[in-house]
Scaffold this motif. Structure first.
Motif, PDB file in Angstrom:
ATOM      1  N   CYS A  74       6.764   3.624  -2.647  1.00  0.00           N
ATOM      2  CA  CYS A  74       6.893   4.575  -3.755  1.00  0.00           C
ATOM      3  C   CYS A  74       5.964   4.257  -4.921  1.00  0.00           C
ATOM      4  O   CYS A  74       5.555   5.146  -5.654  1.00  0.00           O
ATOM      5  CB  CYS A  74       8.345   4.644  -4.231  1.00  0.00           C
ATOM      6  N   GLY A  75       5.661   2.977  -5.125  1.00  0.00           N
ATOM      7  CA  GLY A  75       4.817   2.606  -6.253  1.00  0.00           C
ATOM      8  C   GLY A  75       5.540   2.562  -7.583  1.00  0.00           C
ATOM      9  O   GLY A  75       4.926   2.319  -8.629  1.00  0.00           O
ATOM     10  N   ARG A  76       6.873   2.754  -7.565  1.00  0.00           N
ATOM     11  CA  ARG A  76       7.632   2.834  -8.815  1.00  0.00           C
ATOM     12  C   ARG A  76       8.850   1.905  -8.858  1.00  0.00           C
ATOM     13  O   ARG A  76       9.376   1.632  -9.932  1.00  0.00           O
ATOM     14  CB  ARG A  76       8.194   4.242  -9.016  1.00  0.00           C
ATOM     15  N   CYS A  77       9.318   1.480  -7.709  1.00  0.00           N
ATOM     16  CA  CYS A  77      10.542   0.674  -7.712  1.00  0.00           C
ATOM     17  C   CYS A  77      10.222  -0.765  -8.134  1.00  0.00           C
ATOM     18  O   CYS A  77       9.069  -1.154  -8.245  1.00  0.00           O
ATOM     19  CB  CYS A  77      11.197   0.693  -6.327  1.00  0.00           C
ATOM     20  N   ASP A  78      11.263  -1.533  -8.361  1.00  0.00           N
ATOM     21  CA  ASP A  78      11.108  -2.933  -8.770  1.00  0.00           C
ATOM     22  C   ASP A  78      10.160  -3.701  -7.851  1.00  0.00           C
ATOM     23  O   ASP A  78       9.303  -4.456  -8.315  1.00  0.00           O
ATOM     24  CB  ASP A  78      12.466  -3.642  -8.694  1.00  0.00           C
ATOM     25  N   MET A  79      10.346  -3.548  -6.560  1.00  0.00           N
ATOM     26  CA  MET A  79       9.531  -4.306  -5.618  1.00  0.00           C
ATOM     27  C   MET A  79       8.084  -3.836  -5.649  1.00  0.00           C
ATOM     28  O   MET A  79       7.161  -4.651  -5.657  1.00  0.00           O
ATOM     29  CB  MET A  79      10.109  -4.200  -4.197  1.00  0.00           C
ATOM     30  N   CYS A  80       7.871  -2.545  -5.666  1.00  0.00           N
ATOM     31  CA  CYS A  80       6.499  -2.021  -5.722  1.00  0.00           C
ATOM     32  C   CYS A  80       5.797  -2.481  -6.996  1.00  0.00           C
ATOM     33  O   CYS A  80       4.633  -2.881  -6.959  1.00  0.00           O
ATOM     34  CB  CYS A  80       6.511  -0.493  -5.643  1.00  0.00           C
ATOM     35  N   LEU A  81       6.498  -2.436  -8.116  1.00  0.00           N
ATOM     36  CA  LEU A  81       5.860  -2.840  -9.371  1.00  0.00           C
ATOM     37  C   LEU A  81       5.497  -4.314  -9.364  1.00  0.00           C
ATOM     38  O   LEU A  81       4.598  -4.751 -10.068  1.00  0.00           O
ATOM     39  CB  LEU A  81       6.772  -2.522 -10.571  1.00  0.00           C
ATOM     40  N   ARG A  82       6.208  -5.092  -8.550  1.00  0.00           N
ATOM     41  CA  ARG A  82       5.867  -6.513  -8.397  1.00  0.00           C
ATOM     42  C   ARG A  82       4.772  -6.743  -7.356  1.00  0.00           C
ATOM     43  O   ARG A  82       4.429  -7.876  -7.040  1.00  0.00           O
ATOM     44  CB  ARG A  82       7.104  -7.288  -7.940  1.00  0.00           C
ATOM     45  N   GLY A  83       4.294  -5.672  -6.746  1.00  0.00           N
ATOM     46  CA  GLY A  83       3.252  -5.805  -5.735  1.00  0.00           C
ATOM     47  C   GLY A  83       3.818  -6.005  -4.338  1.00  0.00           C
ATOM     48  O   GLY A  83       3.077  -6.087  -3.375  1.00  0.00           O
ATOM     49  N   GLN A  84       5.132  -6.074  -4.224  1.00  0.00           N
ATOM     50  CA  GLN A  84       5.746  -6.275  -2.907  1.00  0.00           C
ATOM     51  C   GLN A  84       6.092  -4.930  -2.295  1.00  0.00           C
ATOM     52  O   GLN A  84       7.262  -4.638  -2.005  1.00  0.00           O
ATOM     53  CB  GLN A  84       6.980  -7.167  -3.032  1.00  0.00           C
ATOM     54  N   THR A  85       5.059  -4.139  -2.069  1.00  0.00           N
ATOM     55  CA  THR A  85       5.264  -2.791  -1.551  1.00  0.00           C
ATOM     56  C   THR A  85       5.934  -2.816  -0.184  1.00  0.00           C
ATOM     57  O   THR A  85       6.572  -1.850   0.216  1.00  0.00           O
ATOM     58  CB  THR A  85       3.918  -2.047  -1.433  1.00  0.00           C
ATOM     59  N   ASN A  86       5.810  -3.931   0.528  1.00  0.00           N
ATOM     60  CA  ASN A  86       6.438  -4.022   1.848  1.00  0.00           C
ATOM     61  C   ASN A  86       7.961  -4.115   1.769  1.00  0.00           C
ATOM     62  O   ASN A  86       8.642  -3.959   2.775  1.00  0.00           O
ATOM     63  CB  ASN A  86       5.873  -5.187   2.663  1.00  0.00           C
ATOM     64  N   PHE A  87       8.493  -4.370   0.582  1.00  0.00           N
ATOM     65  CA  PHE A  87       9.940  -4.341   0.421  1.00  0.00           C
ATOM     66  C   PHE A  87      10.357  -3.237  -0.552  1.00  0.00           C
ATOM     67  O   PHE A  87      11.378  -3.349  -1.233  1.00  0.00           O
ATOM     68  CB  PHE A  87      10.461  -5.715  -0.010  1.00  0.00           C
ATOM     69  N   CYS A  88       9.578  -2.166  -0.562  1.00  0.00           N
ATOM     70  CA  CYS A  88       9.881  -0.992  -1.393  1.00  0.00           C
ATOM     71  C   CYS A  88      11.348  -0.584  -1.199  1.00  0.00           C
ATOM     72  O   CYS A  88      11.861  -0.551  -0.082  1.00  0.00           O
ATOM     73  CB  CYS A  88       8.970   0.162  -0.977  1.00  0.00           C
ATOM     74  N   HIS A  89      12.011  -0.282  -2.310  1.00  0.00           N
ATOM     75  CA  HIS A  89      13.421   0.117  -2.225  1.00  0.00           C
ATOM     76  C   HIS A  89      13.585   1.561  -1.762  1.00  0.00           C
ATOM     77  O   HIS A  89      14.706   2.021  -1.573  1.00  0.00           O
ATOM     78  CB  HIS A  89      14.088  -0.035  -3.607  1.00  0.00           C
ATOM     79  N   ASP A  90      12.469   2.252  -1.614  1.00  0.00           N
ATOM     80  CA  ASP A  90      12.547   3.678  -1.318  1.00  0.00           C
ATOM     81  C   ASP A  90      12.075   3.965   0.107  1.00  0.00           C
ATOM     82  O   ASP A  90      11.311   4.889   0.352  1.00  0.00           O
ATOM     83  CB  ASP A  90      11.683   4.426  -2.355  1.00  0.00           C
ATOM     84  N   LYS A  91      12.532   3.163   1.059  1.00  0.00           N
ATOM     85  CA  LYS A  91      12.088   3.306   2.447  1.00  0.00           C
ATOM     86  C   LYS A  91      12.799   4.466   3.154  1.00  0.00           C
ATOM     87  O   LYS A  91      12.199   5.133   3.999  1.00  0.00           O
ATOM     88  CB  LYS A  91      12.373   2.011   3.226  1.00  0.00           C
ATOM     89  N   THR A  92      14.049   4.680   2.828  1.00  0.00           N
ATOM     90  CA  THR A  92      14.822   5.683   3.561  1.00  0.00           C
ATOM     91  C   THR A  92      14.171   7.061   3.489  1.00  0.00           C
ATOM     92  O   THR A  92      13.874   7.558   2.406  1.00  0.00           O
ATOM     93  CB  THR A  92      16.261   5.765   2.995  1.00  0.00           C
ATOM     94  N   GLY A  93      13.936   7.639   4.674  1.00  0.00           N
ATOM     95  CA  GLY A  93      13.295   8.950   4.726  1.00  0.00           C
ATOM     96  C   GLY A  93      11.782   8.859   4.614  1.00  0.00           C
ATOM     97  O   GLY A  93      11.098   9.874   4.598  1.00  0.00           O
ATOM     98  N   ASN A  94      11.268   7.637   4.527  1.00  0.00           N
ATOM     99  CA  ASN A  94       9.825   7.465   4.375  1.00  0.00           C
ATOM    100  C   ASN A  94       9.197   6.600   5.455  1.00  0.00           C
ATOM    101  O   ASN A  94       8.088   6.124   5.305  1.00  0.00           O
ATOM    102  CB  ASN A  94       9.521   6.875   2.994  1.00  0.00           C
ATOM    103  N   GLU A  95       9.957   6.381   6.541  1.00  0.00           N
ATOM    104  CA  GLU A  95       9.385   5.602   7.643  1.00  0.00           C
ATOM    105  C   GLU A  95       8.832   6.576   8.683  1.00  0.00           C
ATOM    106  O   GLU A  95       9.577   7.173   9.450  1.00  0.00           O
ATOM    107  CB  GLU A  95      10.465   4.694   8.246  1.00  0.00           C
ATOM    108  N   ILE A  96       7.524   6.648   8.664  1.00  0.00           N
ATOM    109  CA  ILE A  96       6.856   7.659   9.498  1.00  0.00           C
ATOM    110  C   ILE A  96       7.129   7.423  10.980  1.00  0.00           C
ATOM    111  O   ILE A  96       6.971   6.312  11.485  1.00  0.00           O
ATOM    112  CB  ILE A  96       5.346   7.651   9.216  1.00  0.00           C
ATOM    113  N   GLY A  97       7.534   8.488  11.636  1.00  0.00           N
ATOM    114  CA  GLY A  97       7.814   8.399  13.067  1.00  0.00           C
ATOM    115  C   GLY A  97       9.185   7.823  13.359  1.00  0.00           C
ATOM    116  O   GLY A  97       9.572   7.704  14.522  1.00  0.00           O
TER     117      GLY A  97
END
Ligand SMILES: NC(=O)c1ccc[n+]([C@@H]2O[C@H](COP(=O)([O-])OP(=O)(O)OC[C@H]3O[C@@H](n4cnc5c(N)ncnc54)[C@H](OP(=O)(O)O)[C@@H]3O)[C@@H](O)[C@H]2O)c1
Ligand SMILES: NC(=O)c1ccc[n+]([C@@H]2O[C@H](COP(=O)([O-])OP(=O)(O)OC[C@H]3O[C@@H](n4cnc5c(N)ncnc54)[C@H](OP(=O)(O)O)[C@@H]3O)[C@@H](O)[C@H]2O)c1
Ligand SMILES: NC(=O)c1ccc[n+]([C@@H]2O[C@H](COP(=O)([O-])OP(=O)(O)OC[C@H]3O[C@@H](n4cnc5c(N)ncnc54)[C@H](OP(=O)(O)O)[C@@H]3O)[C@@H](O)[C@H]2O)c1
Ligand SMILES: NC(=O)c1ccc[n+]([C@@H]2O[C@H](COP(=O)([O-])OP(=O)(O)OC[C@H]3O[C@@H](n4cnc5c(N)ncnc54)[C@H](OP(=O)(O)O)[C@@H]3O)[C@@H](O)[C@H]2O)c1
Ligand SMILES: [Zn+2]
Ligand SMILES: [Zn+2]
Ligand SMILES: [Zn+2]
Ligand SMILES: [Zn+2]
Lengths: 343, 343, 343, 343
Positions: free
Chosen positions: B90-113
């Motif tokens: 998402c680029g906006r959650c706590d994890m993304c803002l810390r650069g840990q985009t791989n643990f983005c809190h907004d994964k649900t509904g965003n896992e392609i395939g």
């Protein structure tokens, strides 16, 4: 001759006599031992959890005074107060040349207090490169905790703590406390988990003097569970399951306590998906020791010492440490004094 | 309308129809899919090892051509050939803002395939920041292996390989091969362990074209055991015991393969005394993807592709991958072609 | 007695005689020198750019054969082929104990070929820890380039190259070439800038044999300017301005060439705003040497050797290197053979 | 309408009116500004050292209260107290995708208080990802110093301080003080060099409240020269020569202060032989900001605030900062209050 605590075949300590060691090679230094900390490893030998050479003089967390130096020793002079770095390395094997002195191939016969005579004695001879000058304003009591501090630094390095973020330390024995103090000094908020109430009380007293905030001490019950943290250090050695529960995603768990019986079942998929690191640090490397000497000058580690005994009182020294877990601890750091302290 | 491979309730793929997706928000890009690699994860869904949303369009290792762009897209233009980065964040959650985009809190509904429509279809819409231009001299066939390369880079980073020293990779499927190629390119000598002889032969052919030396391919038998190495990567996911046996003291083991049933018993004391690191890397982080795009331009990854099918031939595509372990593999990388390739 | 090239008071080399050195301390090893590479530093001494002790035996990039060992040498035995690590360190001073052997406080009298007798001679004695076994399949010709490779690794480490991204190397002398080969092997695309056309041609020949792609060789003219790269290494020593022009934002410049007369004007604000790092690496540290020994086994460095002379031919050896910049170079790596090669 | 301090063509600030900004895109947040710190950069604009867009609303170190949120904002809600991260980045360009948000290609028109309206005003609109919740127990006064703390963390990271070893900071303005506090909190002993006696006194007061030991404040005279340290940070921006003199071999110098007129002559050979690193950090990267938010919760940074003014009193605010160097400083951190503080 000199006094020395020798390991018997049936794993007891016995006060005996030994020839006073002498300066033989050009870099040798004769040290009159002031005092030696009792390490968890010493106790493990006596209770049969870790093996050592019968007949050896035990003890390795030593401080003392230089008495005599070999002809090529330039950095030390008689009268100097010194700290012993007991983690010897040859400096010539493949591992040493790669800087991995902690995996030196020449360990056999060079493990002080295990298979080479140690410092529960009046004197000891060691090469100059394993003796560090105690800074002028540092007491013997503080200096004797330098070696545990080197262990802590090694394990904190292995943890690769991200930007001074929170650390959970499991176990508030001497090692857990030194880890907590070091991690807090390096900027992390620390939570210490300890099941024993004596140790929790003691920890509070120590820490509250060190720092105005940033260290919590909690029990081991499930109600006390701290928040997940990026780093968890297990100084008990059999708490890997708890440590994995307590660590944040993308975090790291360090196994620091020795427990030869411990086993743990892990799920590789959990390690993968949560992005965890489960790490052991081995012994500290050479460069950790001078770092520890410097850092000790800034940390009042002497407060960890709860008991003090002479060589003659060695049974009492181990008695305060041998308390069954059921009955609770009555000591933290115990030191044994030698010629340099008692004459 | 467009064609799409949909996941059924009983975990089969079915060729169906879907409305062609449209550009909705200003940064959206409509891509005509050229082809999509079949990933181990796709197969895991169909055999019930990994769960996905019934009804979803599967597929995520995609390349294609830009057809239409939203009004604020500046880096891409219709006609551009692009690679999909399917690991959204998402680029906006706590994890993304810390650069840990791989643990983005907004994964649900965003896992392609998995729970969001993927690329086993003719078209797909995605935000511009998840689409990367394919360099001019890179073919679609090479580009389709960029995503596995990003996975490999992530896991090699996690391994923290000391100064390009040797690496052992367990498993010579597509993931193991991409890891081997990447590690070798970064200077390590690599040993690939693979029990299947078809895959060993194929690996030899691929690798020998890439590099003149520095990659060995061996069987999984105990006679074939390579020397201990500072780094071992398990792309199978249930080989932690073997990996720990094969890793040098002070080395690291990376768990890369998914196996939800795998369990392993570890002795914490061994981890401590041998100075080991057992690591999982999670998904790759955002910055791994552009690195993979650049690196792919220098590595002939297209040679991994052993089979090519149309959307209509999807059953054949999975058939060549579904070979029982007893009977051996008959495929390496399989790709499924969509509108961009077949019209 | 033995032959040796001695530095005269007026900065010439003179073939003279010297007592053959003998094994004195328990870790000493007597080596019959096979050959020694001529280093830029040797030439700098003769042209007055770098100072050395008159009367010293020069030469330090040496390989040879073990002839005799001291009583405590265990890793080597007579007949072994060895590489000399000429960057001695005491292993006992503050800096050595911190692992910074490259800043050892005990350098005086220990700089081989500068203020301590070196290897432009038939024999040499050295402590075992500074002698490394040449791997079985590595020739003396390759082994003699191990020391420059250790220098290159040290400087590449200092560069902290982000994920094998591109590197520009200024200067294609032996040092520039070894840097280029090492950086390319570690995964970077490399551009070599060299103003001399003989050296550019030679570089092409060498590199094209090593790698199928990934190294460009360009002239120093403004038309040849390569793209900005995250890392620029100046092996000339007076090209800091150019290096800063060529480095990308957030990149690093490494000063590797010695030029005691060079000065450069920098704007601190540019360093700040562009996020640059300007770095010097000092000498290599101890652990770089065994890494170089291992890596040399995989890189055909022997191709750098363009000329070969005997001790008697030393004037010719330096003549091919002394070519004025105006007239262009006619040599790359020059080696001087001693007893081990010529008897 | 709202009040705002606008930059005039002749580089003055003028209190004017501006339309109150409104929530336009789904992630927008309207913030009622509480207060804004005056940064060295603001002053640099007014004295002509740094350029900004005439007509712009200046100010960027802001804190305030959420008044209204766009439809897709989930992490914030009206009434929340927030800190502004004024270092915007697009999240889509090449540099952002590589994680180097500090070199975002989309800076033009996005530099708050420079070429995009800032926070010396009553209200401001910003995307949610640039607004961070103020922790419950942190005051606006402390929170307003989060941005300088993020700058300090970025520069301390760039310094790569070896294991919490000593740091020298040149300049004890707000930036120098925040660096000193952060470095000390992370375990380093710190020496602050400041030529102004008002600032030295103020620094003493602040620091003595923070830490019981480990920070020295000294004058800039040659008698006051501290010992060489592994790290030197120049917050003045024209002290590179001094910094190089003060740094230990193998150490690093960080240029942190902006001085567009500064030039320095360096000798590359010194950088090489001493193993130095001269570094600039650029702006902080995205992930530094949440780290700063967390760290601020543990550091009483509010003590840096020496003066407080309203928007109307802007001339006084800059007057206390404009003191000529000859006459000495009379302020440290100055804040300007907006609607959120004064209504
Ligand atoms: N890795 C290193 O570099 C290094 C260096 C020095 C020491 N050590 C090791 O570190 C460990 C701690 O040392 P120490 O001096 O601080 O020893 P200690 O804590 O005084 O003794 C450790 C004991 O604490 C008990 N314990 C504490 N908390 C526990 C819990 N939550 N659950 C279960 N048991 C708990 C266990 O006692 P019982 O087993 O008696 O019940 C354990 O063996 C020891 O194993 C020591 O050998 C490691
Ligand atoms: N971590 C990441 O970033 C990442 C990214 C992509 C894929 N993956 C995972 O990586 C793994 C490998 O992917 P792939 O595409 O290369 O798949 P693959 O190798 O084609 O399939 C993996 C299968 O290899 C078999 N196998 C190979 N060597 C084996 C050995 N020595 N012992 C036992 N089984 C062995 C197993 O098959 P059977 O189970 O059928 O017997 C295993 O499940 C998959 O689990 C995939 O999901 C991970
Ligand atoms: N840092 C280390 O660890 C290390 C180790 C070994 C050697 N070195 C140094 O690295 C440098 C290179 O060594 P080398 O053996 O490869 O020597 P080299 O290139 O054979 O000689 C260096 C000479 O190249 C000339 N040169 C090449 N390109 C140039 C350009 N673009 N502009 C101006 N001059 C150019 C200069 O010659 P003129 O001055 O004759 O005009 C320069 O002094 C030497 O200074 C050497 O001392 C450093
Ligand atoms: N790199 C970053 O991320 C970052 C972030 C914020 C601020 N900054 C910069 O950091 C610098 C310091 O900021 P600040 O708020 O703390 O400003 P400040 O110290 O209040 O003002 C800086 C001024 O201090 C004077 N100064 C102090 N010590 C000096 C010395 N030893 N020698 C000469 N001059 C000395 C100079 O004043 P005169 O020029 O008036 O004589 C200098 O410009 C500023 O340049 C600011 O722009 C950098
Ligand atoms: Zn050793
Ligand atoms: Zn996110
Ligand atoms: Zn030394
Ligand atoms: Zn951007």
């Amino acid at each position: 001759m000199m006094r020395a605590l020798l390991l018997t075949d049936d794993l007891r300590l016995e006060l005996g006599e030994r020839a006073r060691p002498t300066v033989k090679s050009p870099h040798d230094v004769l040290v009159k031992i002031h005092q030696t900390g009792v390490c968890g490893t010493d106790r493990s030998v006596l209770v049969g959890k870790f093996s050592a050479e019968p007949g050896v003089v035990m003890g390795h967390e030593a401080v003392g005074e230089v008495v005599e130096i070999g002809p090529e020793v330039t950095a030390l002079t008689p009268g100097d107060r010194v700290i012993v770095n007991p983690t010897l390395y040859c400096g010539r094997c493949d591992m040493c040349l790669r800087g991995q002195t902690n995996f030196c191939h020449d360990k056999t016969g060079n493990e002080i207090g295990i298979d080479r005579d140690g410092s529960f004695a009046d004197y000891m001879v060691l090469e100059d490169r394993f003796l560090h000058l105690i800074p002028a304003d540092v007491s013997y009591d503080r200096a004797v905790l330098t070696e545990p501090l080197a262990c802590a630094l090694n394990n904190l390095d292995a943890a690769q703590i991200p930007s001074a973020e929170p650390v959970v330390v499991i176990g508030a024995g001497p090692i857990g406390l030194v880890c907590a103090v070091a991690a807090r000094h390096l900027g992390s908020a620390v939570t210490l988990i300890e099941r024993d109430s004596f140790r929790r009380d003691h920890a509070h007293k120590l820490i509250d003097g060190f720092f105005t905030s940033g260290v919590d001490v909690v029990g081991a019950g499930s109600d006390d569970r701290p928040d997940r943290a990026p780093t968890v250090i297990d100084t008990v050695g059999n708490q890997l399951g708890l440590a994995i529960d307590l660590v944040e995603d993308a975090g790291s768990v360090v196994v620091m306590g020795y427990d030869s019986r411990a086993e743990a079942t892990v799920r590789p998929l959990q390690i993968l998906q949560r992005g965890l690191r489960v790490t052991g640090a081995g012994d500290y490397r050479g460069p950790h020791f001078p770092r520890a000497v410097e850092l000790a000058a800034r940390l009042p580690l002497e407060r960890l010492i709860s008991h003090r005994f002479t060589l003659e009182e060695h049974e009492d020294a181990f008695a305060v440490l041998a308390a069954a877990p059921e009955t609770g601890y009555s000591a933290l750091k115990v030191v044994i004094q030698s010629a340099g302290a008692t004459e």
